[in-house]
Design a protein around this motif. Structure first.
Motif, PDB file in Angstrom:
ATOM      1  N   VAL A  41     -39.264 139.354  57.976  1.00  0.00           N
ATOM      2  CA  VAL A  41     -39.969 139.073  59.232  1.00  0.00           C
ATOM      3  C   VAL A  41     -40.830 137.830  59.098  1.00  0.00           C
ATOM      4  CG1 VAL A  41     -41.702 139.929  60.856  1.00  0.00           C
ATOM      5  CG2 VAL A  41     -39.956 141.481  59.962  1.00  0.00           C
ATOM      6  N   GLU A  42     -41.571 137.742  58.001  1.00  0.00           N
ATOM      7  CA  GLU A  42     -42.474 136.605  57.790  1.00  0.00           C
ATOM      8  C   GLU A  42     -41.701 135.301  57.641  1.00  0.00           C
ATOM      9  OE1 GLU A  42     -44.593 137.943  54.371  1.00  0.00           O
ATOM     10  OE2 GLU A  42     -46.048 139.118  55.518  1.00  0.00           O
ATOM     11  N   LEU A  43     -40.612 135.330  56.873  1.00  0.00           N
ATOM     12  CA  LEU A  43     -39.827 134.116  56.656  1.00  0.00           C
ATOM     13  C   LEU A  43     -39.069 133.708  57.911  1.00  0.00           C
ATOM     14  CD1 LEU A  43     -38.429 134.665  53.042  1.00  0.00           C
ATOM     15  CD2 LEU A  43     -40.160 133.023  53.778  1.00  0.00           C
ATOM     16  N   SER A  45     -40.061 134.091  60.956  1.00  0.00           N
ATOM     17  CA  SER A  45     -41.044 133.450  61.832  1.00  0.00           C
ATOM     18  C   SER A  45     -41.380 132.046  61.353  1.00  0.00           C
ATOM     19  CB  SER A  45     -42.314 134.301  61.887  1.00  0.00           C
ATOM     20  OG  SER A  45     -43.285 133.702  62.715  1.00  0.00           O
ATOM     21  N   LYS A  46     -41.430 131.869  60.050  1.00  0.00           N
ATOM     22  CA  LYS A  46     -41.809 130.578  59.460  1.00  0.00           C
ATOM     23  C   LYS A  46     -40.652 129.589  59.451  1.00  0.00           C
ATOM     24  CE  LYS A  46     -43.436 128.548  55.097  1.00  0.00           C
ATOM     25  NZ  LYS A  46     -43.849 128.856  53.688  1.00  0.00           N
ATOM     26  N   LEU A  47     -39.467 130.041  59.064  1.00  0.00           N
ATOM     27  CA  LEU A  47     -38.334 129.145  58.833  1.00  0.00           C
ATOM     28  C   LEU A  47     -37.429 128.970  60.054  1.00  0.00           C
ATOM     29  CD1 LEU A  47     -37.356 130.466  55.281  1.00  0.00           C
ATOM     30  CD2 LEU A  47     -38.708 128.424  55.824  1.00  0.00           C
ATOM     31  N   LYS A  48     -37.480 129.921  61.008  1.00  0.00           N
ATOM     32  CA  LYS A  48     -36.661 129.864  62.215  1.00  0.00           C
ATOM     33  C   LYS A  48     -35.170 129.647  61.897  1.00  0.00           C
ATOM     34  CE  LYS A  48     -40.035 130.188  65.305  1.00  0.00           C
ATOM     35  NZ  LYS A  48     -41.186 130.363  64.423  1.00  0.00           N
ATOM     36  N   PRO A  49     -34.563 130.521  61.091  1.00  0.00           N
ATOM     37  CA  PRO A  49     -33.128 130.369  60.789  1.00  0.00           C
ATOM     38  C   PRO A  49     -32.285 130.645  62.027  1.00  0.00           C
ATOM     39  CG  PRO A  49     -33.886 132.502  60.061  1.00  0.00           C
ATOM     40  CD  PRO A  49     -35.114 131.754  60.514  1.00  0.00           C
ATOM     41  N   ASP A  50     -31.027 130.233  61.976  1.00  0.00           N
ATOM     42  CA  ASP A  50     -30.106 130.558  63.063  1.00  0.00           C
ATOM     43  C   ASP A  50     -29.665 132.011  62.978  1.00  0.00           C
ATOM     44  OD1 ASP A  50     -29.889 127.855  64.182  1.00  0.00           O
ATOM     45  OD2 ASP A  50     -28.863 127.380  62.298  1.00  0.00           O
ATOM     46  N   ILE A  51     -29.580 132.510  61.738  1.00  0.00           N
ATOM     47  CA  ILE A  51     -29.070 133.867  61.533  1.00  0.00           C
ATOM     48  C   ILE A  51     -29.701 134.471  60.288  1.00  0.00           C
ATOM     49  CG2 ILE A  51     -27.066 132.984  60.245  1.00  0.00           C
ATOM     50  CD1 ILE A  51     -25.436 135.315  61.371  1.00  0.00           C
ATOM     51  N   VAL A  52     -29.937 135.782  60.342  1.00  0.00           N
ATOM     52  CA  VAL A  52     -30.428 136.519  59.189  1.00  0.00           C
ATOM     53  C   VAL A  52     -29.352 137.507  58.757  1.00  0.00           C
ATOM     54  CG1 VAL A  52     -32.190 138.076  58.275  1.00  0.00           C
ATOM     55  CG2 VAL A  52     -32.813 136.362  60.007  1.00  0.00           C
ATOM     56  N   LEU A  53     -28.973 137.459  57.478  1.00  0.00           N
ATOM     57  CA  LEU A  53     -28.090 138.475  56.911  1.00  0.00           C
ATOM     58  C   LEU A  53     -29.007 139.582  56.401  1.00  0.00           C
ATOM     59  CD1 LEU A  53     -25.425 136.398  54.923  1.00  0.00           C
ATOM     60  CD2 LEU A  53     -25.382 137.166  57.300  1.00  0.00           C
ATOM     61  N   MET A  54     -28.987 140.725  57.072  1.00  0.00           N
ATOM     62  CA  MET A  54     -29.999 141.760  56.876  1.00  0.00           C
ATOM     63  C   MET A  54     -29.428 143.025  56.238  1.00  0.00           C
ATOM     64  SD  MET A  54     -33.296 142.458  57.611  1.00  0.00           S
ATOM     65  CE  MET A  54     -33.790 141.537  59.096  1.00  0.00           C
ATOM     66  N   ASP A  55     -29.957 143.376  55.068  1.00  0.00           N
ATOM     67  CA  ASP A  55     -29.644 144.678  54.480  1.00  0.00           C
ATOM     68  C   ASP A  55     -30.421 145.741  55.248  1.00  0.00           C
ATOM     69  OD1 ASP A  55     -28.627 146.585  52.765  1.00  0.00           O
ATOM     70  OD2 ASP A  55     -30.085 146.193  51.172  1.00  0.00           O
ATOM     71  N   LEU A  56     -29.966 146.972  55.234  1.00  0.00           N
ATOM     72  CA  LEU A  56     -30.655 148.031  55.972  1.00  0.00           C
ATOM     73  C   LEU A  56     -31.678 148.777  55.128  1.00  0.00           C
ATOM     74  CD1 LEU A  56     -27.935 149.675  58.247  1.00  0.00           C
ATOM     75  CD2 LEU A  56     -29.775 148.122  58.892  1.00  0.00           C
ATOM     76  N   GLU A  65     -36.289 148.159  61.232  1.00  0.00           N
ATOM     77  CA  GLU A  65     -37.605 147.765  61.738  1.00  0.00           C
ATOM     78  C   GLU A  65     -37.766 146.248  61.689  1.00  0.00           C
ATOM     79  OE1 GLU A  65     -42.393 148.597  60.975  1.00  0.00           O
ATOM     80  OE2 GLU A  65     -40.876 149.651  59.780  1.00  0.00           O
ATOM     81  N   ALA A  66     -37.281 145.641  60.603  1.00  0.00           N
ATOM     82  CA  ALA A  66     -37.377 144.185  60.476  1.00  0.00           C
ATOM     83  C   ALA A  66     -36.583 143.488  61.575  1.00  0.00           C
ATOM     84  CB  ALA A  66     -36.869 143.746  59.099  1.00  0.00           C
ATOM     85  N   THR A  67     -35.412 144.015  61.876  1.00  0.00           N
ATOM     86  CA  THR A  67     -34.578 143.445  62.939  1.00  0.00           C
ATOM     87  C   THR A  67     -35.311 143.483  64.272  1.00  0.00           C
ATOM     88  OG1 THR A  67     -32.479 144.011  61.865  1.00  0.00           O
ATOM     89  CG2 THR A  67     -32.438 143.741  64.251  1.00  0.00           C
ATOM     90  N   ALA A  68     -35.889 144.629  64.588  1.00  0.00           N
ATOM     91  CA  ALA A  68     -36.604 144.779  65.859  1.00  0.00           C
ATOM     92  C   ALA A  68     -37.771 143.810  65.959  1.00  0.00           C
ATOM     93  CB  ALA A  68     -37.106 146.215  66.007  1.00  0.00           C
ATOM     94  N   ASN A  72     -38.014 140.650  68.566  1.00  0.00           N
ATOM     95  CA  ASN A  72     -39.113 140.700  69.524  1.00  0.00           C
ATOM     96  C   ASN A  72     -39.870 139.380  69.570  1.00  0.00           C
ATOM     97  OD1 ASN A  72     -40.975 142.169  71.357  1.00  0.00           O
ATOM     98  ND2 ASN A  72     -42.433 141.889  69.696  1.00  0.00           N
ATOM     99  N   SER A  73     -40.070 138.767  68.402  1.00  0.00           N
ATOM    100  CA  SER A  73     -40.840 137.524  68.349  1.00  0.00           C
ATOM    101  C   SER A  73     -39.977 136.270  68.359  1.00  0.00           C
ATOM    102  CB  SER A  73     -41.740 137.509  67.105  1.00  0.00           C
ATOM    103  OG  SER A  73     -40.978 137.675  65.926  1.00  0.00           O
ATOM    104  N   ASN A  74     -38.720 136.411  67.918  1.00  0.00           N
ATOM    105  CA  ASN A  74     -37.804 135.265  67.872  1.00  0.00           C
ATOM    106  C   ASN A  74     -36.434 135.689  68.396  1.00  0.00           C
ATOM    107  OD1 ASN A  74     -39.415 133.130  66.117  1.00  0.00           O
ATOM    108  ND2 ASN A  74     -39.637 135.113  65.084  1.00  0.00           N
ATOM    109  N   PRO A  75     -36.301 135.906  69.702  1.00  0.00           N
ATOM    110  CA  PRO A  75     -35.055 136.454  70.268  1.00  0.00           C
ATOM    111  C   PRO A  75     -33.820 135.584  70.061  1.00  0.00           C
ATOM    112  CG  PRO A  75     -36.525 135.659  71.997  1.00  0.00           C
ATOM    113  CD  PRO A  75     -37.318 135.678  70.737  1.00  0.00           C
TER     114      PRO A  75
END
Length: 213
Positions: A41-43, A45-56, A65-68, A72-75
């Protein structure tokens, strides 16, 4: 166009493996890595990537929770879940949290890259098991209705192309209309079908027999 990727996974070996392979792709740049959901979540917001590869399953904060929080902050940041779990207790909450893609960790590397590119291009990138889970969920929550009949002929044509996983640019070329016009039709489709994204629109079309799965 360079695709900026943030990797979130609590296993160092998994992160290293993903980075090692993705760095071989000329159009992909790894901008950061997180070992838990809070860092993701912190990165993001800071780095503004195009996509996050997210483990569950991660410590401190899980991927759902991180996805939500990220959405919410970076749709505009796309989230692709990359996990070992394909059961409804993981798939449904992840998609409802805002993930646009869902893949299993046994995916072939080349298929993962293809999925990343498709997701950035506006195409659907759900593992078949995840798609089936969502269709079943929609059948349980929403009885069949006739909202598709409220679409115009052109909107139905666009919906059919969305269900094929085509991007707005591809739809425009196929129907001989501008990409801007396609975007307008897509927005109208979302409104009339009461869905929030292309994946849900495609699943709605399948569920109601408008197109075949």
């Amino acid at each position: 166009m360079t695709i900026h990727v943030l990797i979130a996974d609590d296993h160092h070996v998994v992160r290293r493996g993903l980075i090692f392979f993705l760095q071989t792709q000329k159009d992909i740049e790894i901008v950061g890595e997180a070992k838990n959901g809070l860092e993701a979540v912190e990165l993001a917001s800071k780095l503004k990537p195009d996509i996050v590869l997210m483990d569950l399953v991660m410590p401190i904060m899980d991927g759902i929770e991180a996805t939500a929080k990220i959405k919410n902050s970076n749709p505009n940041i796309e989230i692709m879940i990359l996990t070992s779990f394909a059961d409804q207790d993981h798939v449904i909450p992840a998609i409802e949290a805002g993930a646009s893609g869902y893949q299993l960790k046994d995916i072939e590397p080349d298929d993962l890259v293809s999925s990343i590119r498709k997701l950035i291009g506006g195409e659907n990138t759900l593992h078949p098991k995840a798609t089936n889970m969502l269709i079943n969920r929609m059948n349980q929550k929403n009885p069949p209705d006739d909202l598709i009949s409220a679409l115009t002929l052109r909107e139905k044509q666009v919906l059919a192309e969305i269900a094929k996983g085509k991007s707005n640019k591809e739809i425009g070329a196929h129907l001989n209309i501008t990409e801007k016009t396609v975007k307008t039709h897509v927005s109208n489709i979302f409104l009339k079908l009461d869905v929030s994204d292309r994946t849900q629109a495609a699943l709605y079309a399948v569920k109601n027999g408008f197109v075949e799965a």
